[in-house]
Every structure is written in C-alpha cells, then in structure tokens.
Scaffold this active site. Structure first.
Site, PDB file in Angstrom:
ATOM      1  N   TYR A 214       0.889  -1.211  -0.002  1.00 54.58           N
ATOM      2  CA  TYR A 214      -0.074  -0.047   0.146  1.00 54.58           C
ATOM      3  C   TYR A 214       0.792   1.153  -0.107  1.00 54.58           C
ATOM      4  CZ  TYR A 214      -3.082   3.595   2.079  1.00 54.58           C
ATOM      5  OH  TYR A 214      -3.693   4.878   2.399  1.00 54.58           O
ATOM      6  N   LYS A 218       1.504   3.993  -3.097  1.00 54.32           N
ATOM      7  CA  LYS A 218       0.948   5.586  -2.555  1.00 54.32           C
ATOM      8  C   LYS A 218       2.270   6.498  -3.279  1.00 54.32           C
ATOM      9  CE  LYS A 218      -3.119   5.778  -1.164  1.00 54.32           C
ATOM     10  NZ  LYS A 218      -4.142   6.518  -1.581  1.00 54.32           N
TER      11      LYS A 218
END
Length: 358
Positions: A214, A218
């Site tokens: 994750y 990002k």
C-alpha cells in the site's frame, strides 16, 4: 544511528502546521464567480470521508478553477459499490450528485467520470476538480498484491491520463486540479536501516521507504502526480492523510482502522480488537481537520502552489500522536462522565470498560 534527512521544508509534528499555505490561503483565493460548468469528481466518494467532502463542497457552492472561483454544477460520486446509506440528509437525493459505480483500473470507466457521457458539451471554459480518495487499503493490499497494484497504481495512472486528455480536449489554459490522498505509509520505520527512528521528526522532506505494498503504491503515485504537474498536464496537489478518528460506518481494510474501532465499536456495544500494542503512538486527526486540509490544498492559487510546493507536490496534513490506550482512556472518561451526569450506567460504560481492560 538512523540516517538523517535534510532540513524539513515544513515541520509536521505540530498540530495545525500546514505550512505557509495554511496561514495565507484566505488572502490568495480569488472571488470571481463564473457561470461556466464545474464538474467535481470524488473517487471513493461513497465512503465516510468522501461523503463529508461531497457535503462540504456542495455547501461551499464554488471551487477554485485556475485563478477564479467557479460554481459547482455537478459532483460525481465514484465507488466500487453504491453508497449503502447517505450519512447526511442534505446530500441524499441532491440534484447535483451523480453516482457512478465502477473500478478506476478500468480506463473507460475513468473517462466516463471526467467526461460525463462523452459528448464534451461542457465547453472550453469548464472547470474540473478531481479528489482521488479511492484506494485498496493497507491490510487488503498486503493480502492481495495484484489488486493493490491494479487499483492503486494503475487506477491512479488512469485518473491522471484521463485528466490529461480532458485538458487537451478542452483547449484550456486552466489545468484540472488533481487532489491525491496519500498516507504516512510511504514512510518506513522500525528497521535498523530505516531513514527515521523513533526519536526523529517526520516532515515533508523525509525520504520515503515504505514497508507495505500500500505504501509503495502511494509513493509511486506521489511521483506520478509530481511529474504530471511538472509537465503541466494537471495541477496536482497531494495530501498525506493521518489516520482519521473516528470514522463512521463499518470498519475498512486499513491496518490502522483499530484507531477508530477502539472508540466506535464499544459505543455500539461491540467488542474492540486491538491488533497492536496499546502504547504505540500513531499520527491521528479528526475528519473536520482532514477535509478542511484537503479543501485548503485545493483552493490555493496555482501560483502559490507552484511557489510553495515546487516539484514535490505532496505534504503531510497536521496530526496528533495518539495511542490506543489513550483513546480507550478518553472514551471511558467521556462515557462514564456522561452516565454519571444522567444517573445511568448502562451497557455502553461496560463496553468501554471492557475495551480499556484489553
């Protein structure tokens, strides 16, 4: 010893420290109102933050587009499912809201968000603002690498490319504003080789070294946002959101969801599970501060954004370090105090006490 980063551009360990932008934005927002159409797209719009943002945009009635304020004529709520419920009566059935269900990894779906029915009838003076909140969260990203790559990375690339094409097709000098929500997961800590240690201050200039898929996606998207802005395809601004406490509704797949759950679940008479030690402090904020920060970042003028942000388009939002233990203690004090004042000592207090006992 941990490696040291350069002098921070903006210190972010102080509440309310959203650099000079936060302190001067009111004087830089222009007040010209135009009648041109203004489409606002909110991905992940069916969730709690998405609905709060939608409500606040509609309340404002206008958003900055280039160097003028334009009247909002449509708010597109995009998500993988239709909202199960509208959290605010004022947006339930609102005539300016359009709900679209789909996946941002599907380029044709993304194009439909930005261009409506594809007829391009909103004119060369139209405005477009994109709030890209939608993402596969940390826990789900660790469980399914391919899903995180497809939605978080490819999905954001689709959003940026579609915005670029929208700009080119409208022959406008005003770039679409692209707000990207990132996260502190871009910063890794805990290993001896990490750039930051437990006693360091994390700032906008801290080097990213994510420990999760994750966080990696990002971080990649922050770089994409910066280059699409450098190339003048979009006017990109990124905000690294702290964990928002307390999120309403059902728990999401974020690893840090327990910081909301430790308050939300006991108040609903449910057990709260603490997957991390209750003494570990984590960057948190309230939903009002989070949404206010997002809108401030959107509404600063392009010249001020370029002058302040430069090539690095992403900043942290103000936060406060809190632990699960502190949140539990605060919950127990508030609920116990309310029950004492009313002479009641019901199940809510018992649930809070059970959570405090772990």
């Amino acid at each position: 010893p941990p490696r040291r980063h350069a002098t921070p551009r903006h210190a972010t360990n102080v509440p309310g420290s959203l650099p000079s932008i936060h302190n001067t934005t009111e004087s830089t927002i222009t007040t010209t109102i135009t009648s041109m159409s203004m489409r606002v797209v909110i991905t992940g719009g069916g969730g709690f933050l998405g609905q709060v943002l939608c409500r606040d945009v509609l309340r404002a009635g206008t958003l900055r587009s280039g160097d003028v304020q334009k009247t909002v004529t449509e708010v597109v709520i995009a998500d993988i499912v239709s909202p199960k419920e509208w959290l605010f009566a004022e947006i339930d059935g609102h005539p300016l809201i359009t709900v679209k269900v789909g996946d941002v990894s599907d380029r044709s779906f993304v194009d439909s968000l930005l261009n409506g029915d594809g007829d391009n009838d909103d004119g060369d003076g139209a405005g477009l603002s994109i709030f890209h909140l939608g993402a596969v969260m940390s826990g789900q990203g660790e469980a399914d690498f391919d899903l995180a790559m497809r939605v978080n990375l490819q999905g954001t690339m689709n959003m940026l490319e579609s915005a670029r094409q929208w700009h080119a097709s409208h022959n406008s000098s005003t770039r679409p504003t692209f707000i990207f929500t990132s996260a502190g997961a871009t910063i890794g800590s805990g290993a001896s080789t990490d750039w930051v240690g437990t006693n360091d201050t994390i700032s906008d200039s801290t080097r990213t070294a994510p420990h999760t898929t994750y966080g990696m996606t990002k971080s990649c998207c922050e770089l994409l946002l910066a280059d699409y802005s450098r190339r003048k395809f979009v006017d990109g601004r990124g905000v690294r959101l702290p964990t928002v406490v307390v999120r309403a509704g059902a728990p999401n797949a974020a690893t840090t969801g327990c910081f909301s759950g430790v308050i939300r679940e006991p108040l609903a008479g449910k057990e709260a599970v603490m997957p991390i030690n209750e003494s570990v402090e984590h960057a948190c904020t309230g939903y009002r501060t989070a949404i206010q920060g997002i809108i401030i970042m959107h509404n600063i003028s392009p010249s001020q954004a370029d002058e302040t942000l430069g090539y690095d388009r992403t900043v942290f939002l103000p936060s406060r370090a809190l632990s699960l233990g502190q949140l539990t203690d605060a919950l127990y004090r508030v609920v116990d105090g309310a029950n004492d004042a009313s002479g009641a000592s019901g199940a809510t207090t018992a649930a809070a006490a059970a959570a405090a006992d772990g």
